[in-house]
Design an enzyme around this catalytic site. Structure first.
Site, PDB file in Angstrom:
ATOM      1  N   SER A 140      38.380  35.221  43.416  1.00  0.00           N
ATOM      2  CA  SER A 140      37.283  36.003  44.000  1.00  0.00           C
ATOM      3  C   SER A 140      37.771  37.161  44.883  1.00  0.00           C
ATOM      4  CB  SER A 140      36.398  35.075  44.839  1.00  0.00           C
ATOM      5  OG  SER A 140      37.182  34.400  45.793  1.00  0.00           O
ATOM      6  N   TYR A 141      39.041  37.169  45.253  1.00  0.00           N
ATOM      7  CA  TYR A 141      39.507  38.202  46.184  1.00  0.00           C
ATOM      8  C   TYR A 141      39.410  39.586  45.535  1.00  0.00           C
ATOM      9  CZ  TYR A 141      41.518  34.524  49.180  1.00  0.00           C
ATOM     10  OH  TYR A 141      41.713  33.425  49.996  1.00  0.00           O
ATOM     11  N   CYS A 142      38.681  40.461  46.195  1.00  0.00           N
ATOM     12  CA  CYS A 142      38.485  41.844  45.733  1.00  0.00           C
ATOM     13  C   CYS A 142      38.064  41.853  44.265  1.00  0.00           C
ATOM     14  CB  CYS A 142      39.751  42.672  45.947  1.00  0.00           C
ATOM     15  SG  CYS A 142      40.302  42.710  47.642  1.00  0.00           S
TER      16      CYS A 142
END
Ligand SMILES: NC(=O)c1ccc[n+]([C@@H]2O[C@H](COP(=O)([O-])OP(=O)(O)OC[C@H]3O[C@@H](n4cnc5c(N)ncnc54)[C@H](OP(=O)(O)O)[C@@H]3O)[C@@H](O)[C@H]2O)c1
Length: 341
Positions: free
Chosen positions: A52-54
């Site tokens: 989910s990061y960036c």
């Protein structure tokens, strides 16, 4: 740089782990690569990311870096947060887990990760289903080790028990938030990890930078362009815990201790976390190359035991009066987390 076993596995990880939730967001792709290169030159071999990061850009940037040195890197990622618009684009059910690991591997440009973690408990999926899916991931050779993040002690015990009962691969590590201002894992999670031999890689060891004293002047207004600014997706997650009067008071006392002993706030914040016997590694964030370089220097700084004891006393007082302290002794299924970054 020291290397430690991750729990009772044979895997050796650097105690310093690179955090990457800003790689491709507040930190450009080029700067992300520079940060990872400098960290590796400093002896770090451990990187943590998540699908989910960036919106997947973090995994892509980490993948670009890892490509030419895959065997040297201990690569950890996570799945569980919402990554699409459909009902099964989130969670820890079988469908999602099997899809999410394949999508992560594609973005990372590798056919296995060293550590695959559930980003947070999924209270809508039976734990039996989740641990079976994680067992399948290991059996398929897509992950060498598995772990959890943001689980409470009781939730972890329940998961380990179900794994044991079914002969499934067991979780090897946990990833909780832990720092002088947030000590919840000490009460239930850490004792379970020490007893069951799980590695502990903590995130937010500097309270997202709050412990460094850099937000003092912003007490009345929010900063721009950093972890606590509105353009950082998980800013609320940080503000909820640290942006209050008791935490600001504790931070001021903490800075006074660093001045008394002539150590940097970063060094004391990191050393304090590492002093806990349950902790294997710290996931340290850096938005710029300069921050990373400062953090690596602080990592090696000598910190007197007296400074650690005085910092502990500040944390003890804050924790006794913390307005956000969760209720203890609830059942695994009742416990929810406060947020996920
Ligand atoms: N599992 C989870 O749910 C979860 C949740 C959160 C984080 N994580 C992971 O853990 C990693 C680390 O978490 P974190 O970023 O909260 O940890 P942290 O190390 O406590 O905080 C990092 C922040 O501190 C500030 N900072 C760092 N070095 C600095 C320096 N030398 N000078 C001034 N400021 C400095 C920066 O804030 P500014 O950007 O404001 O300058 C940076 O973004 C993340 O990257 C992510 O991989 C996991």
């Amino acid at each position: 740089m020291e290397y430690v076993r991750l729990g009772n596995t044979g895997l050796k990880v650097s105690e310093y782990c690179i955090g990457s939730d800003n790689f491709g967001g507040q930190t450009t792709a080029e700067d992300s690569l520079r940060i990872m290169s400098a960290a590796f030159e400093g002896g770090v071999n451990f990187i943590d990311t998540a699908n989910s990061y960036c919106d997947g850009l973090s995994e892509e940037n980490v993948g670009r870096f890892v490509k030419t040195r895959r065997s040297e890197v201990v690569l950890a990622t996570k799945g569980r947060s919402q990554v699409g618009l459909f009902p099964n684009d989130v969670g820890a059910n079988k469908k999602y887990v099997m899809q999410a690991i394949d999508d992560s591997l594609k973005r990372l440009g590798t056919d296995y990760v060293d550590l695959y973690q559930i980003h947070a408990p999924d209270l809508t999926t039976p734990i039996e289903e989740t641990v079976e899916a994680y067992n399948d991931v290991v059996r398929a050779g897509k992950a060498r080790y598995i772990g959890v993040s943001n689980f409470s002690g009781p939730q972890l015990v329940e998961a380990l028990w179900v794994q044991d009962k079914n002969g499934f691969s067991k979780f090897n590590s946990v990833q909780p938030r832990y720092n002088l201002l947030y000590r919840e894992p000490e009460r239930e999670l850490f004792p379970v990890c020490l007893d069951q031999g799980l590695g502990v890689m903590v995130y937010s060891p500097q309270a997202g930078g709050f412990l460094l004293g850099k937000h003092r002047k912003f007490k009345a207004e929010m900063p721009t362009g950093g972890r606590y600014s509105d353009d950082f997706r998980a800013a609320n997650f940080y503000k909820t815990t640290y942006w209050n009067e008791p935490a600001f008071d504790a931070m001021e006392q903490f800075i006074a201790v660093t001045e008394k002993y002539g150590v940097s706030p970063m060094a004391l914040a990191l050393k304090w976390v590492r002093t806990n016997p349950a902790v294997s590694a710290c996931i340290v964030g850096a938005r710029t190359l300069e921050q990373l370089q400062q953090n690596l220097l602080a990592w090696e700084e000598d910190v007197p035991n007296e400074a650690i004891s005085e910092a502990t006393a500040i944390g003890d007082h804050l924790w006794d009066t913390a307005p956000w302290k969760p209720q203890m002794h609830s059942t695994p299924r009742q416990r929810t987390m406060q947020g996920v970054g």
